[in-house]
Design a protein around this motif. Structure first.
Motif, mmCIF file in Angstrom:
data_model
loop_
_atom_site.group_PDB
_atom_site.id
_atom_site.type_symbol
_atom_site.label_atom_id
_atom_site.label_comp_id
_atom_site.label_asym_id
_atom_site.label_seq_id
_atom_site.Cartn_x
_atom_site.Cartn_y
_atom_site.Cartn_z
ATOM 1 N N ARG A 193 43.767 39.014 37.905
ATOM 2 C CA ARG A 193 42.793 37.927 38.075
ATOM 3 C C ARG A 193 43.501 36.598 38.351
ATOM 4 O O ARG A 193 43.114 35.839 39.244
ATOM 5 C CB ARG A 193 41.912 37.821 36.825
ATOM 6 C CG ARG A 193 41.070 39.050 36.543
ATOM 7 C CD ARG A 193 39.952 38.770 35.549
ATOM 8 N NE ARG A 193 40.465 38.299 34.275
ATOM 9 C CZ ARG A 193 40.831 39.080 33.267
ATOM 10 N NH1 ARG A 193 40.794 40.400 33.402
ATOM 11 N NH2 ARG A 193 41.257 38.575 32.124
ATOM 12 N N ILE A 212 43.144 34.455 42.027
ATOM 13 C CA ILE A 212 42.740 33.038 42.133
ATOM 14 C C ILE A 212 43.814 32.261 42.893
ATOM 15 O O ILE A 212 43.534 31.507 43.835
ATOM 16 C CB ILE A 212 42.522 32.430 40.723
ATOM 17 C CG1 ILE A 212 41.290 33.039 40.056
ATOM 18 C CG2 ILE A 212 42.469 30.925 40.806
ATOM 19 C CD1 ILE A 212 40.026 32.241 40.088
ATOM 20 N N SER A 239 40.828 33.851 30.354
ATOM 21 C CA SER A 239 40.570 33.226 31.658
ATOM 22 C C SER A 239 41.769 33.463 32.565
ATOM 23 O O SER A 239 42.879 33.646 32.074
ATOM 24 C CB SER A 239 40.360 31.711 31.464
ATOM 25 O OG SER A 239 39.090 31.527 30.879
ATOM 26 N N PRO A 240 41.573 33.433 33.888
ATOM 27 C CA PRO A 240 40.249 33.398 34.512
ATOM 28 C C PRO A 240 39.516 34.713 34.334
ATOM 29 O O PRO A 240 40.134 35.777 34.351
ATOM 30 C CB PRO A 240 40.590 33.142 35.983
ATOM 31 C CG PRO A 240 41.927 33.767 36.173
ATOM 32 C CD PRO A 240 42.649 33.571 34.880
ATOM 33 N N THR A 241 38.205 34.619 34.152
ATOM 34 C CA THR A 241 37.400 35.829 34.015
ATOM 35 C C THR A 241 37.123 36.392 35.410
ATOM 36 O O THR A 241 37.274 35.688 36.421
ATOM 37 C CB THR A 241 36.055 35.491 33.348
ATOM 38 O OG1 THR A 241 35.336 34.628 34.246
ATOM 39 C CG2 THR A 241 36.267 34.804 31.994
ATOM 40 N N PRO A 268 34.171 37.010 36.743
ATOM 41 C CA PRO A 268 33.160 36.192 37.422
ATOM 42 C C PRO A 268 33.767 34.943 38.080
ATOM 43 O O PRO A 268 33.369 34.574 39.187
ATOM 44 C CB PRO A 268 32.190 35.816 36.308
ATOM 45 C CG PRO A 268 32.313 36.910 35.318
ATOM 46 C CD PRO A 268 33.746 37.341 35.375
ATOM 47 N N GLU A 269 34.778 34.357 37.430
ATOM 48 C CA GLU A 269 35.407 33.167 38.026
ATOM 49 C C GLU A 269 36.174 33.558 39.296
ATOM 50 O O GLU A 269 36.156 32.863 40.304
ATOM 51 C CB GLU A 269 36.345 32.509 37.001
ATOM 52 C CG GLU A 269 35.602 31.788 35.891
ATOM 53 C CD GLU A 269 36.491 31.475 34.673
ATOM 54 O OE1 GLU A 269 37.544 32.124 34.513
ATOM 55 O OE2 GLU A 269 36.100 30.597 33.882
ATOM 56 N N VAL A 270 36.821 34.708 39.253
ATOM 57 C CA VAL A 270 37.567 35.160 40.441
ATOM 58 C C VAL A 270 36.593 35.388 41.593
ATOM 59 O O VAL A 270 36.811 34.937 42.721
ATOM 60 C CB VAL A 270 38.329 36.468 40.131
ATOM 61 C CG1 VAL A 270 38.910 37.092 41.392
ATOM 62 C CG2 VAL A 270 39.415 36.232 39.091
ATOM 63 N N ALA A 302 33.610 34.161 42.028
ATOM 64 C CA ALA A 302 33.033 32.895 42.509
ATOM 65 C C ALA A 302 34.023 32.182 43.426
ATOM 66 O O ALA A 302 33.654 31.593 44.444
ATOM 67 C CB ALA A 302 32.675 32.013 41.318
ATOM 68 N N ARG A 303 35.321 32.286 43.099
ATOM 69 C CA ARG A 303 36.340 31.624 43.940
ATOM 70 C C ARG A 303 36.424 32.298 45.303
ATOM 71 O O ARG A 303 36.588 31.611 46.326
ATOM 72 C CB ARG A 303 37.702 31.671 43.232
ATOM 73 C CG ARG A 303 38.808 30.946 44.007
ATOM 74 C CD ARG A 303 38.470 29.477 44.193
ATOM 75 N NE ARG A 303 39.337 28.799 45.128
ATOM 76 C CZ ARG A 303 39.247 28.844 46.464
ATOM 77 N NH1 ARG A 303 38.270 29.572 47.005
ATOM 78 N NH2 ARG A 303 40.078 28.176 47.239
ATOM 79 N N LYS A 348 23.907 33.837 34.222
ATOM 80 C CA LYS A 348 24.106 33.376 32.832
ATOM 81 C C LYS A 348 23.633 34.455 31.856
ATOM 82 O O LYS A 348 24.330 34.805 30.893
ATOM 83 C CB LYS A 348 23.306 32.092 32.588
ATOM 84 C CG LYS A 348 24.000 30.806 33.038
ATOM 85 C CD LYS A 348 23.182 29.613 32.525
ATOM 86 C CE LYS A 348 23.359 28.387 33.421
ATOM 87 N NZ LYS A 348 22.231 27.453 33.311
ATOM 88 N N ARG A 354 25.958 37.467 31.792
ATOM 89 C CA ARG A 354 27.233 37.231 31.102
ATOM 90 C C ARG A 354 27.031 37.204 29.588
ATOM 91 O O ARG A 354 27.812 37.773 28.835
ATOM 92 C CB ARG A 354 27.842 35.916 31.596
ATOM 93 C CG ARG A 354 29.294 35.729 31.210
ATOM 94 C CD ARG A 354 30.209 36.691 31.920
ATOM 95 N NE ARG A 354 31.588 36.648 31.380
ATOM 96 C CZ ARG A 354 32.494 37.587 31.594
ATOM 97 N NH1 ARG A 354 32.175 38.665 32.296
ATOM 98 N NH2 ARG A 354 33.702 37.491 31.080
#
Ligand code: T1G
Ligand code: NAD
Length: 647
Positions: free
Chosen positions: A29, A33, A72-74, A76-78, A80-81, A246, A249
């Motif tokens: 992850r 990113i 982190s990064p989770t 979902p964050e990856v 979204a990026r 939301k 998660r």
């Protein structure tokens, strides 16, 4: 190394390389990113292909991280990026994209797949829900009705299905990455399609949600995850994707820390560990290409069905012509039933049956690599069968017994090549139940034992090695479980209260209901045989019932009464009358206390089995209970629960 980067002129190729299943872990992850930033900033790069190294794309998020706090990064964050990238990401999928592996592709602009690829969101099988957007993005690509069984009911999609649904944009034959690079170049020359999160979601009817909730709730039993997955999907459908993500998660994180998820993760790894015992590492299994089955009764027909389902030719030997035709009818019926259920085509059913040679001639076994006896549970009968096998089978043919209780050594005393003998204890119905207890003797050769494990894998079974004792692992714990239930019965607790408590715990049936179904006489005969051997086996309430002709459903009554043609158990005044001399004054006991009492008995026997070296690990014992005796999966097993100090 978990990620590699290559460049083909204006196209970057990011390959996830984390054997054996490219599970997405923390390091992956972080690297993803960083690469998204780097490639966005690189003016020479116009598009990015995301691929997986080895036999599959990505098997999912790394499950082994779930016992630790979220880092982190989770994912979902990856994702979204990737979605926010200035250049399109194109997923090049092969083999399998499961869980987070599928979710990361949903954040890409395009999805390409090799033929034969499977896509799915099996998280509910682990007691969790997709936690990186799967419940929100998938429906926006395929529609709610199609996404629902994938998200909440373990349905996987083939590449062809995914293409038809628009989940996959194109199938790529041959070199997947090269095809993806070409696709990327043509894609950047055109306006890009909207991302999944930008796509509208057609409304679902209230009936769709309520019908799904009813169906899923019924199937899920004690596993909360499937209905939570439905909840997340509905929330996003009704409140929009931001609220949906939301909700997803929050539900995911709640379940990730639940006892059910811990139990299901534990079993996931235990099942894989059991299939590959360390002691057999590097041992070459003897090949098994043709199998003999002796006895075409309940077990013989079930075992033959399982062998044919794995495309193994079978020679089924019975003792006389009438039994042969009965076995042939039973086996043909088994395949016809599968055909009626839509599991088999007419041709496949016919081919299954054609692969069985039915005979009374033991000589037909001469070229079998393995012969499994499933004749009466009688030592003399088994000894006679093995004597004939020893004379007729090849010296290197593996000879196995399906006995429930007897010592494989005693039935094969004097046989040539004892190193090829072992127990293969299947469970009824053998073509359905996943458990097979593998019981080597001290003489069993490692290559023979490895062949048994390889056969289990080929049959899609869960193999558990057991030492030799009365009842091996499962039947020994079963006897203890039933004994504890009868102790409660003698103390005045009602039969129906005990069964209700164990159903409430998660078993499909309580201990008394199960006996009525399978017949009280099986264990009665086992106790009588022990008494005949001079062992001190006290009279049990079950003996009293059998002696009174109450053997269970098959005689219209056992622990309960049954109306003709009706399997509903009814409290029996006759049973109460017969057992009155053995039962103390009626008393109530809370259901949880009843369950704790019986689970403690199972765990105590499991502990003894471990101490005696009959089982190699506590998780093996739990696999026996879950896959052989209907112990609710989402509870993990008696040893798992003991380990969590709840029994
Ligand atoms: N994480 C960690 N290890 C895994 C793993 C995973 N996801 N999947 C498999 N392994 C290990 C397994 O324990 C075994 O280890 C080895 O890999 C080979 O497995 C955010 C949160 C992918 C179809 O549930 O279905 O993504 O015994 O024998 O037969 O929403 O593995 O060799 O030491 O099964 O070729 C969701 C689980 C995760 C899929 C390959 N994904 N895996 O089958 O190999 S949660 C799953 C499988 C998630 C996101 C959520 C199968 C496979 P060892 P194997 P296989
Ligand atoms: P069954 O009575 O249904 O079948 C036994 C079959 O063996 C009969 O069809 C009989 O004709 C045949 N047979 C007897 N002697 C023979 C011989 N000399 N040659 C060829 N065939 C012969 O019994 P089952 O329930 O299938 O059990 C068979 C074995 O499997 C037993 O050892 C039993 O303990 C074990 N087992 C049974 C179950 C179960 O739930 N029924 C589960 C696991 C293991």
């Amino acid at each position: 190394m978990t990620l590699t980067l290559a460049r083909d002129r204006d196209v970057a190729i990011v390959t996830i390389d984390n054997p054996p299943v490219n599970a997405i872990n923390g390091a992956t992850r972080i690297r993803l990113i960083a690469l998204a930033e780097e490639l966005d900033a690189d003016p020479a790069i116009k598009a990015i292909v995301l691929a997986g190294a080895g036999k599959l794309f990505v098997g999912g998020a790394d499950i082994s991280e779930f016992d630790r706090p979220v880092e982190s990064p989770t994912l979902p964050e990856v994702i979204a990026r990737i979605e926010a990238a200035r250049k399109p990401w194109i997923a090049a999928i092969h083999g399998v994209a499961f869980g987070g592996g599928l979710e990361i592709t949903l954040g890409c602009r395009f999805r390409l797949a090799a033929p034969g690829t499977r896509l799915g969101l099996p998280e509910v099988n682990l007691g969790i829900i997709p936690g990186a957007g799967g419940t929100q993005r998938l429906p926006r690509l395929t529609g709610i009705a199609v996404a629902l069984p994938v998200v909440a009911e373990m349905k996987t999609l083939t590449a062809d299905e995914a293409l038809k649904l628009g989940l996959v944009d194109q199938l790529i034959e041959g070199d997947l990455v090269a095809g993806a690079i070409d696709f990327a170049r043509s894609a950047i020359a055109r306006p890009l399609p909207p991302l999944a999160i930008e796509r509208p979601l057609a409304d679902a009817t209230p009936e769709l949600w309520s019908e799904a909730a009813q169906r899923i709730g019924k199937a899920a039993r004690g596993n909360a995850a499937p209905l939570r997955a439905l909840d997340a999907m509905r929330h996003g459908a009704e409140r929009g994707i931001v609220e949906g993500l939301k909700r997803e998660r929050s539900l995911f994180l709640d379940l990730r820390g639940s006892p059910e998820a811990a139990a299901l993760r534990y079993l996931f790894f235990a099942e894989r560990g059991a299939a590959r015992p360390a002691a057999l590492k590097g041992v070459t299994p003897l090949p098994i290409r043709r199998v003999g089955v002796i006895g075409g009764g309940t077990m013989g027909v079930g075992i033959a069905t399982a062998l044919r389902d794995a495309d193994l030719p079978v020679v089924l030997v019975e003792r006389d012509a009438e039994s042969v035709s009965r076995a042939e009818k039973a086996l043909s019926g088994s395949f016809e039933a599968a055909q009626r259920r839509g599991k088999l085509s007419a041709e496949a059913a016919a081919a299954r049956l054609a692969g069985v040679t039915f005979t009374t001639a033991y000589e037909a076994l001469a070229d079998c690599d393995l012969v499994i006896e499933a004749v009466f549970e009688d030592l003399a009968v088994k000894r006679a069968v093995f004597a004939r096998l020893g004379a007729i089978c090849r010296p290197d043919a593996i000879l196995a017994t399906n006995t429930s209780y007897l010592d494989p050594r005693r039935m094969t005393e004097g046989l040539p090549q004892p190193e090829r003998v072992l127990g293969l204890h299947f469970f009824s119905p053998a073509q359905v139940m996943k458990l097979v207890e593998i019981i080597p003797t001290p003489a069993t050769r490692p290559e023979v034992l490895a062949a048994a494990f390889a056969l289990a894998q080929k049959l899609g079974k869960i193999p558990v090695q057991a030492g030799i004792c009365d009842g091996f692992i499962g039947n020994r714990i079963l006897r203890r479980y039933r004994g504890a239930a009868e102790t409660l019965l003698r103390s005045g607790v009602a039969i129906e209260a005990i069964d209700a408590a164990m159903r409430n715990f998660g078993f499909a049936m309580g201990p008394f209901e199960v006996q009525d179904l399978s017949g009280l006489d099986i264990s009665f005969l086992h106790r009588e045989a022990a008494r005949a051997r001079g062992e001190d086996v006290p009279e049990t309430p079950g003996d009293v019932l059998v002696r009174a002709g109450r053997k269970g459903q098959k005689t219209g009554g056992g622990w309960y009464d049954y109306q003709p043609g009706d399997r509903t158990p009814r409290v029996s005044p006759e049973t109460a009358r017969l057992l009155a001399p053995f039962v103390a004054e009626k008393r109530d006991m809370p259901a949880t206390e009843i369950a704790d009492h019986l689970l403690a008995a199972m765990a105590d026997e499991g502990r003894a089995i471990l101490d005696e070296g009959i089982a190699a690990s506590a998780s093996d014992i739990d696999l026996v209970e879950v896959h052989g005796y209907g112990f609710p999966r989402w509870r993990g097993g008696p040893m798992f629960l003991r380990g969590r100090k709840t029994v």
